[in-house]
Design a protein around this motif. Structure first.
Motif, mmCIF file in Angstrom:
data_model
loop_
_atom_site.group_PDB
_atom_site.id
_atom_site.type_symbol
_atom_site.label_atom_id
_atom_site.label_comp_id
_atom_site.label_asym_id
_atom_site.label_seq_id
_atom_site.Cartn_x
_atom_site.Cartn_y
_atom_site.Cartn_z
ATOM 1 N N UNK A 1 0.826 -1.202 0.000
ATOM 2 C CA UNK A 1 0.000 0.000 0.000
ATOM 3 C C UNK A 1 0.866 1.260 0.000
ATOM 4 N N UNK A 2 2.005 1.219 0.670
ATOM 5 C CA UNK A 2 2.937 2.360 0.639
ATOM 6 C C UNK A 2 3.485 2.554 -0.775
ATOM 7 N N UNK A 3 3.758 1.442 -1.466
ATOM 8 C CA UNK A 3 4.226 1.538 -2.849
ATOM 9 C C UNK A 3 3.128 2.100 -3.753
ATOM 10 N N UNK A 4 1.886 1.703 -3.494
ATOM 11 C CA UNK A 4 0.756 2.252 -4.261
ATOM 12 C C UNK A 4 0.680 3.763 -4.094
ATOM 13 N N UNK A 5 0.856 4.228 -2.856
ATOM 14 C CA UNK A 5 0.841 5.683 -2.605
ATOM 15 C C UNK A 5 1.920 6.374 -3.415
ATOM 16 N N UNK A 6 3.119 5.780 -3.460
ATOM 17 C CA UNK A 6 4.220 6.372 -4.232
ATOM 18 C C UNK A 6 3.860 6.462 -5.715
ATOM 19 N N UNK A 7 3.057 5.521 -6.200
ATOM 20 C CA UNK A 7 2.648 5.508 -7.604
ATOM 21 C C UNK A 7 1.426 6.386 -7.859
ATOM 22 N N UNK A 8 0.923 7.055 -6.811
ATOM 23 C CA UNK A 8 -0.216 7.940 -6.962
ATOM 24 C C UNK A 8 -1.563 7.232 -6.955
ATOM 25 N N UNK A 9 -1.584 5.981 -6.547
ATOM 26 C CA UNK A 9 -2.843 5.236 -6.468
ATOM 27 C C UNK A 9 -3.466 5.550 -5.115
ATOM 28 N N UNK A 10 -4.649 6.129 -5.107
ATOM 29 C CA UNK A 10 -5.297 6.529 -3.855
ATOM 30 C C UNK A 10 -6.420 5.586 -3.433
ATOM 31 N N UNK A 11 -7.038 4.923 -4.404
ATOM 32 C CA UNK A 11 -8.060 3.921 -4.118
ATOM 33 C C UNK A 11 -7.559 2.598 -4.667
ATOM 34 N N UNK A 12 -7.211 1.701 -3.770
ATOM 35 C CA UNK A 12 -6.639 0.410 -4.152
ATOM 36 C C UNK A 12 -7.752 -0.632 -4.152
ATOM 37 N N UNK A 13 -7.853 -1.359 -5.250
ATOM 38 C CA UNK A 13 -8.844 -2.420 -5.359
ATOM 39 C C UNK A 13 -8.148 -3.776 -5.343
ATOM 40 N N UNK A 14 -8.729 -4.686 -4.564
ATOM 41 C CA UNK A 14 -8.180 -6.038 -4.416
ATOM 42 C C UNK A 14 -9.326 -7.019 -4.559
ATOM 43 N N UNK A 15 -9.112 -8.040 -5.389
ATOM 44 C CA UNK A 15 -10.139 -9.067 -5.634
ATOM 45 C C UNK A 15 -9.548 -10.443 -5.340
ATOM 46 N N UNK A 16 -9.784 -10.985 -4.144
ATOM 47 C CA UNK A 16 -9.308 -12.342 -3.874
ATOM 48 C C UNK A 16 -9.861 -13.312 -4.922
ATOM 49 N N UNK A 17 -9.119 -14.403 -5.175
ATOM 50 C CA UNK A 17 -9.529 -15.384 -6.188
ATOM 51 C C UNK A 17 -10.887 -15.996 -5.897
ATOM 52 N N UNK A 18 -11.286 -15.987 -4.656
ATOM 53 C CA UNK A 18 -12.548 -16.595 -4.269
ATOM 54 C C UNK A 18 -13.094 -15.864 -3.055
ATOM 55 N N UNK A 19 -14.414 -15.753 -2.981
ATOM 56 C CA UNK A 19 -14.986 -15.128 -1.794
ATOM 57 C C UNK A 19 -14.879 -16.053 -0.589
ATOM 58 N N UNK A 20 -14.430 -17.278 -0.807
ATOM 59 C CA UNK A 20 -14.179 -18.220 0.283
ATOM 60 C C UNK A 20 -12.743 -18.135 0.813
ATOM 61 N N UNK A 21 -11.911 -17.259 0.221
ATOM 62 C CA UNK A 21 -10.522 -17.099 0.660
ATOM 63 C C UNK A 21 -10.501 -16.215 1.911
ATOM 64 N N UNK A 22 -10.875 -16.831 3.016
ATOM 65 C CA UNK A 22 -11.056 -16.113 4.279
ATOM 66 C C UNK A 22 -9.767 -15.437 4.735
ATOM 67 N N UNK A 23 -8.632 -16.102 4.556
ATOM 68 C CA UNK A 23 -7.369 -15.510 5.030
ATOM 69 C C UNK A 23 -7.033 -14.248 4.242
ATOM 70 N N UNK A 24 -7.241 -14.254 2.920
ATOM 71 C CA UNK A 24 -6.967 -13.057 2.118
ATOM 72 C C UNK A 24 -7.903 -11.924 2.514
ATOM 73 N N UNK A 25 -9.165 -12.246 2.713
ATOM 74 C CA UNK A 25 -10.137 -11.218 3.102
ATOM 75 C C UNK A 25 -9.777 -10.637 4.464
ATOM 76 N N UNK A 26 -9.339 -11.479 5.379
ATOM 77 C CA UNK A 26 -8.926 -11.016 6.708
ATOM 78 C C UNK A 26 -7.753 -10.031 6.587
#
Length: 169
Positions: A116-141
């Motif tokens: 996220x710090x690298x995203x800020x350096x690139x000027x990205x202010x709204x970061x979108x993340x899509x886990x491979x599955x809505x059952x990927x509980x660890x990624x969502x956490x």
């Protein structure tokens, strides 16, 4: 958990990358992020693909430039990797994976915070993340621990995908 750093792959990582991939490939077929997969590609050629992806994105189906980072612990071991797309895509800005033997130790949360710090350096202010599955509980956490919230759900390849958003200051 030890502290992490993110580094763009280079020749200094060759031995560690091969060590990690030898073990990871024995444990899983679907290694994520996909760019980590080596197939039969020599390391030097793989680095060229990574460089091309950073500058043109021509190796990717999205044609969106992206940067792959290794997450390294204090012993300089690769514990995971994360890709930052330089622009938003249907599947978000970030794609990540932690090596199987390091999961559940907080590395994902730390790696995402650094990305996220690298995203800020690139000027990205709204970061979108899509886990491979809505059952990927660890990624969502991990996403929620880093300030993310569910933005929407959509269907892709007959799977329900969740898009999360993290707004950076």
């Amino acid at each position: 958990m030890t502290s992490l750093v993110l580094e763009i792959p280079s020749l200094i990582h060759q031995t560690e990358y091969n060590r990690v991939m030898d073990r990871w490939e024995q444990l899983e077929e679907n290694i994520q992020p996909e760019l980590m997969r080596r197939g039969n590609t020599p390391f030097e050629k793989w680095l060229e693909y990574c460089e091309d992806d950073r500058t043109t994105g021509s190796m990717l189906s999205t044609h969106v430039p992206c940067t792959l980072y290794f997450a390294l612990n204090e012993q300089r071991e690769i514990v995971g990797s994360i890709i930052i797309n330089h622009m938003d895509t249907k599947r978000g800005h970030l794609h990540a994976g932690i090596v199987p033997w390091c999961r559940g130790k907080g590395y994902g949360t730390a790696m995402l915070a650094l990305a996220l710090k690298e995203c800020q350096k690139k000027g990205i202010r709204k970061v979108h993340i899509c886990p491979n599955s809505k059952d990927n509980v660890s990624a969502i956490h991990v996403i929620l621990k880093n300030g993310g919230y569910l933005l929407e759900e959509f269907v892709d390849d007959e799977r329900v995908i969740q898009r999360y958003e993290i707004i950076l200051a």
